[in-house]
Design a protein around this motif. Sequence first.
Motif, short mmCIF file in Angstrom:
data_model
loop_
_atom_site.label_atom_id
_atom_site.label_comp_id
_atom_site.label_asym_id
_atom_site.label_seq_id
_atom_site.Cartn_x
_atom_site.Cartn_y
_atom_site.Cartn_z
N LEU A 91 0.84 -1.20 0.00
CA LEU A 91 0.00 0.00 0.00
C LEU A 91 0.87 1.25 0.00
CD1 LEU A 91 -2.71 -0.96 2.65
CD2 LEU A 91 -2.81 -1.24 0.17
N SER A 92 0.43 2.28 -0.69
CA SER A 92 1.16 3.55 -0.71
C SER A 92 0.19 4.69 -0.42
CB SER A 92 1.85 3.76 -2.06
OG SER A 92 0.91 3.81 -3.11
N PHE A 93 0.73 5.78 0.14
CA PHE A 93 -0.08 6.89 0.62
C PHE A 93 0.59 8.22 0.28
CE2 PHE A 93 -0.31 3.26 3.43
CZ PHE A 93 -1.64 3.11 3.73
N ASN A 94 -0.24 9.24 0.12
CA ASN A 94 0.22 10.62 0.21
C ASN A 94 -0.06 11.11 1.62
OD1 ASN A 94 1.12 11.01 -2.46
ND2 ASN A 94 -0.94 11.49 -3.16
N LEU A 95 0.87 11.88 2.16
CA LEU A 95 0.69 12.47 3.48
C LEU A 95 0.40 13.95 3.33
CD1 LEU A 95 3.52 10.96 5.75
CD2 LEU A 95 1.18 10.16 5.43
N TYR A 96 -0.65 14.42 4.03
CA TYR A 96 -1.01 15.83 4.00
C TYR A 96 -1.04 16.38 5.41
CZ TYR A 96 -2.64 14.90 -0.76
OH TYR A 96 -2.71 14.54 -2.08
N VAL A 97 -0.45 17.55 5.59
CA VAL A 97 -0.62 18.29 6.85
C VAL A 97 -1.93 19.04 6.75
CG1 VAL A 97 0.28 20.12 8.32
CG2 VAL A 97 1.85 18.50 7.25
N ILE A 98 -2.78 18.88 7.77
CA ILE A 98 -4.11 19.48 7.77
C ILE A 98 -4.15 20.64 8.76
CG2 ILE A 98 -6.57 19.05 8.08
CD1 ILE A 98 -5.36 17.48 5.79
N VAL B 262 -7.66 22.40 5.61
CA VAL B 262 -6.85 22.75 4.45
C VAL B 262 -5.67 21.80 4.38
CG1 VAL B 262 -5.47 24.55 3.35
CG2 VAL B 262 -7.55 25.16 4.60
N ALA B 263 -5.53 21.08 3.26
CA ALA B 263 -4.51 20.03 3.13
C ALA B 263 -3.31 20.53 2.34
CB ALA B 263 -5.11 18.81 2.45
N THR B 264 -2.11 20.28 2.87
CA THR B 264 -0.87 20.62 2.19
C THR B 264 -0.03 19.35 2.08
OG1 THR B 264 -0.89 22.86 3.12
CG2 THR B 264 1.20 22.06 2.21
N LEU B 265 0.32 18.96 0.86
CA LEU B 265 1.09 17.74 0.67
C LEU B 265 2.43 17.83 1.38
CD1 LEU B 265 1.19 14.97 -0.80
CD2 LEU B 265 2.32 16.14 -2.70
N ALA B 266 2.73 16.80 2.20
CA ALA B 266 3.97 16.80 2.98
C ALA B 266 4.95 15.73 2.54
CB ALA B 266 3.64 16.62 4.46
N GLY B 267 4.45 14.65 1.91
CA GLY B 267 5.35 13.58 1.51
C GLY B 267 4.58 12.33 1.12
N THR B 268 5.28 11.22 1.05
CA THR B 268 4.67 9.95 0.68
C THR B 268 5.12 8.86 1.63
OG1 THR B 268 6.47 9.41 -0.86
CG2 THR B 268 4.55 10.58 -1.76
N VAL B 269 4.32 7.78 1.66
CA VAL B 269 4.62 6.62 2.51
C VAL B 269 4.33 5.36 1.72
CG1 VAL B 269 4.00 5.37 4.62
CG2 VAL B 269 4.02 7.85 4.62
N GLU B 270 5.13 4.32 1.94
CA GLU B 270 4.87 3.00 1.36
C GLU B 270 5.03 1.94 2.42
OE1 GLU B 270 7.21 2.12 -2.08
OE2 GLU B 270 6.89 4.09 -2.98
N PHE B 271 4.11 0.96 2.43
CA PHE B 271 4.24 -0.23 3.27
C PHE B 271 4.99 -1.28 2.45
CE2 PHE B 271 0.19 0.43 6.08
CZ PHE B 271 0.77 1.56 6.61
N GLN B 272 6.15 -1.74 2.94
CA GLN B 272 7.01 -2.61 2.15
C GLN B 272 7.41 -3.85 2.93
OE1 GLN B 272 10.45 -0.27 0.94
NE2 GLN B 272 9.30 0.75 -0.67
N THR B 273 7.79 -4.88 2.19
CA THR B 273 8.46 -6.03 2.80
C THR B 273 9.90 -5.63 3.13
OG1 THR B 273 9.23 -6.89 0.68
CG2 THR B 273 7.06 -7.63 1.44
N MET B 274 10.51 -6.32 4.06
CA MET B 274 11.90 -6.02 4.38
C MET B 274 12.82 -6.30 3.19
SD MET B 274 12.46 -4.55 7.23
CE MET B 274 14.24 -4.80 7.28
N ALA B 275 12.45 -7.27 2.38
CA ALA B 275 13.27 -7.59 1.22
C ALA B 275 13.32 -6.44 0.21
CB ALA B 275 12.76 -8.86 0.54
#
Length: 297
Positions: free
Chosen positions: A32-39, A62-75
């Motif tokens: 899964l991947s996400f955009n992160l927003y500061v509200i 009011v949303a301001t894009l702050a970055g991205t996140v991904e859920f990953q396997t350790m590999a």
Amino acid sequence: MKKLITSIAFALSFVNLFAQPVLHGDSLHTGLSFNLYVITNVNIATLSQAGPNASWDISAGVATLAGTVEFQTMASTPFAAQYPAANFAIKFVINGVTDYSLFNLTNNVFEEVANNVGSASPVSFVDYRTALPFPFTYSLSANDTYQKMGQNQKTINNNYDAYGTLITSNATYNNVVRNLITDDGSGSATWYSSSPLMPLFQINNGGTMILWELTSSTGVTEVKNNSIFELYPNPATNLLIITNKEPITKIEIINDAGQLQFTTTKTRIDISLLKAGVYHAKVYSVKGIASQVFIKE
């Protein structure tokens, strides 16, 4: 008449009991991947409601894009050999800087092994910090100790104090769980969906509000081994195909809010009427139950 009223009251309490969402470890998935927003511009009072069937409305924020996140396997990370106790990774890219938080995920706990990994100041835990206990049920308050390398032992408390509906400017999420966290005396809160298990919204101890917005992913996978079935294509548009390794008795399609959409015994499944989003295929077989996330485009 009294007996009838009592029976109805019992039935209603039974329904309410099962309306309470529960967080389970096998609902937490990589891919899964996400955009992160500061509200900003959110009235804190709208977030204070606790208990069952709460409603939290941040749609005016009011949303301001702050970055991205991904859920990953350790590999998928460069750190698998360095942290053999970790089996789940969260990759953060904030202001162009990448680092990882690494976890041990079991059926009983989601616990932090290290954070800020990949940065100039990585932190390792000699006694892991509990992010979520499982199953995480309504009114559960769980204390645990943890210790960062080179520091004193500290205490964290995870408190499932409320469930209900989270309203954002883009979506309304039902069956949302709130976890109130007290970490070494500092308070924060995270709101979760239950299936798949993922953060939706959080407030840190400084008052910063972060919205997690799920984005499309082409590599949704299960952390747990699935010896019962495979599914494809993923993402899927109209047709989802189940390749079973064991005899299947039924298949449930569940949305990301944990709501059952339909049940079938077919292995070629028409999903054309589903809305675009993340779903959970839960497959029952003679040898047990397995599940896997898929994306409907």
